[in-house]
Scaffold this motif. Sequence first.
Motif, PDB file in Angstrom:
ATOM      1  N   MET A 136       0.846  -1.198   0.000  1.00 34.20           N
ATOM      2  CA  MET A 136       0.000   0.000   0.000  1.00 34.20           C
ATOM      3  C   MET A 136       0.879   1.245   0.000  1.00 34.20           C
ATOM      4  O   MET A 136       0.665   2.182  -0.783  1.00 34.20           O
ATOM      5  N   ALA A 137       1.873   1.263   0.886  1.00 34.79           N
ATOM      6  CA  ALA A 137       2.793   2.399   0.941  1.00 34.79           C
ATOM      7  C   ALA A 137       3.590   2.520  -0.351  1.00 34.79           C
ATOM      8  O   ALA A 137       3.793   3.623  -0.879  1.00 34.79           O
ATOM      9  N   LYS A 138       4.038   1.377  -0.871  1.00 38.57           N
ATOM     10  CA  LYS A 138       4.849   1.407  -2.099  1.00 38.57           C
ATOM     11  C   LYS A 138       4.048   1.924  -3.281  1.00 38.57           C
ATOM     12  O   LYS A 138       4.548   2.711  -4.103  1.00 38.57           O
ATOM     13  N   ARG A 139       2.793   1.529  -3.372  1.00 32.68           N
ATOM     14  CA  ARG A 139       1.983   1.972  -4.503  1.00 32.68           C
ATOM     15  C   ARG A 139       1.716   3.469  -4.444  1.00 32.68           C
ATOM     16  O   ARG A 139       1.636   4.130  -5.483  1.00 32.68           O
ATOM     17  N   ILE A 140       1.570   3.998  -3.234  1.00 33.22           N
ATOM     18  CA  ILE A 140       1.411   5.449  -3.099  1.00 33.22           C
ATOM     19  C   ILE A 140       2.643   6.162  -3.626  1.00 33.22           C
ATOM     20  O   ILE A 140       2.542   7.146  -4.360  1.00 33.22           O
ATOM     21  N   THR A 141       3.832   5.666  -3.256  1.00 32.82           N
ATOM     22  CA  THR A 141       5.069   6.339  -3.677  1.00 32.82           C
ATOM     23  C   THR A 141       5.331   6.169  -5.168  1.00 32.82           C
ATOM     24  O   THR A 141       5.925   7.049  -5.794  1.00 32.82           O
ATOM     25  N   LEU A 142       4.877   5.060  -5.744  1.00 35.86           N
ATOM     26  CA  LEU A 142       5.133   4.807  -7.168  1.00 35.86           C
ATOM     27  C   LEU A 142       4.049   5.378  -8.081  1.00 35.86           C
ATOM     28  O   LEU A 142       4.271   5.490  -9.297  1.00 35.86           O
ATOM     29  N   LEU A 143       2.894   5.709  -7.537  1.00 31.44           N
ATOM     30  CA  LEU A 143       1.823   6.247  -8.374  1.00 31.44           C
ATOM     31  C   LEU A 143       2.298   7.534  -9.062  1.00 31.44           C
ATOM     32  O   LEU A 143       2.765   8.454  -8.400  1.00 31.44           O
ATOM     33  N   PRO A 144       2.192   7.627 -10.373  1.00 35.11           N
ATOM     34  CA  PRO A 144       2.682   8.813 -11.089  1.00 35.11           C
ATOM     35  C   PRO A 144       1.732  10.006 -10.992  1.00 35.11           C
ATOM     36  O   PRO A 144       1.602  10.781 -11.935  1.00 35.11           O
ATOM     37  N   LYS A 145       1.069  10.118  -9.860  1.00 36.89           N
ATOM     38  CA  LYS A 145       0.141  11.212  -9.580  1.00 36.89           C
ATOM     39  C   LYS A 145       0.324  11.571  -8.111  1.00 36.89           C
ATOM     40  O   LYS A 145       0.587  10.683  -7.288  1.00 36.89           O
ATOM     41  N   ALA A 180      -0.133   5.751  10.482  1.00 35.64           N
ATOM     42  CA  ALA A 180       0.815   6.868  10.431  1.00 35.64           C
ATOM     43  C   ALA A 180       1.768   6.706   9.262  1.00 35.64           C
ATOM     44  O   ALA A 180       2.122   7.681   8.585  1.00 35.64           O
ATOM     45  N   ASN A 181       2.168   5.477   8.997  1.00 33.75           N
ATOM     46  CA  ASN A 181       3.117   5.247   7.910  1.00 33.75           C
ATOM     47  C   ASN A 181       2.459   5.342   6.538  1.00 33.75           C
ATOM     48  O   ASN A 181       3.103   5.740   5.561  1.00 33.75           O
ATOM     49  N   LEU A 182       1.188   4.986   6.474  1.00 30.38           N
ATOM     50  CA  LEU A 182       0.432   5.211   5.232  1.00 30.38           C
ATOM     51  C   LEU A 182       0.400   6.698   4.918  1.00 30.38           C
ATOM     52  O   LEU A 182       0.566   7.115   3.763  1.00 30.38           O
TER      53      LEU A 182
END
Length: 258
Positions: free
Chosen positions: A88-97, A112-114
């Motif tokens: 979940m955290a990785k997808r947030i950082t990789l999302l090109p938006k 908190a980490n999310l």
Amino acid sequence: MEKALIVEKRQKIAWLKLNRPKCFNAINDELVHEFHLAFDDIENDPEIRVVVITGEGKAFCAGGDLTYLESLTNVARRTAFIEKVGMMAKRITLLPKPVIAMVNGVAAGAGANLMLACDLAYANENAVFAQSFLKVGLIPDCGGLYLLPKAVGIRKAKELMFTSELITAAEALTLGMLNHVTTAETLLLETQKMAERLTAAAPLALSFTKNILNKSNLNLDDILTYENSTQALCMSTQDAQEGINAFKEKRSPLFSGK
């Protein structure tokens, strides 16, 4: 049956609301599954330029659902679940938006980490934050061991994680975990203003900027190499020409993402 995640799309913004208010939006397998489905859709939706993540009720996210964690009776199931939470955290950082966390209440543990994985974070003045893992005999997850030191520095990260100390929104702002703190009444308005502002930005340039900033352990030479290749690409886009024309014509640019 009510969904664990509510998704609304309007005016180029996807609003994701964690929807388990009775347990302060604690993370279980259902919520993780719906989160990943939502991101699959958002990644492939060219109309969406910004994502906002928030929580229903009095909390942003209280972390992992301890009752659900207790039901994971073998190592394979536990490992699979923690991997999906980390993604979940990785997808947030990789999302090109760009992704904005709108923290409406407690953000603890994985919650908190999310928030830390998001590009920007707005919180109301009543929000509180905690790295609460050690209190229940666990280590930080959902990318926290990487994300928190980047936000606050290694020594403060150790202190917050070792002690599970609860901190206020004002303290989190001072430490660099948040961009803005608002009143409870103005949180939605202020977050929406920023989201709308980002929808008007050049999508490709914004995506490239996020991508480079999120890369770790880059030195100046690495950054300059990325700048050289990426800027040359940006200069060839329709958006760059539109930006230049708008500047000359003293008007606001209308970026297409091409």
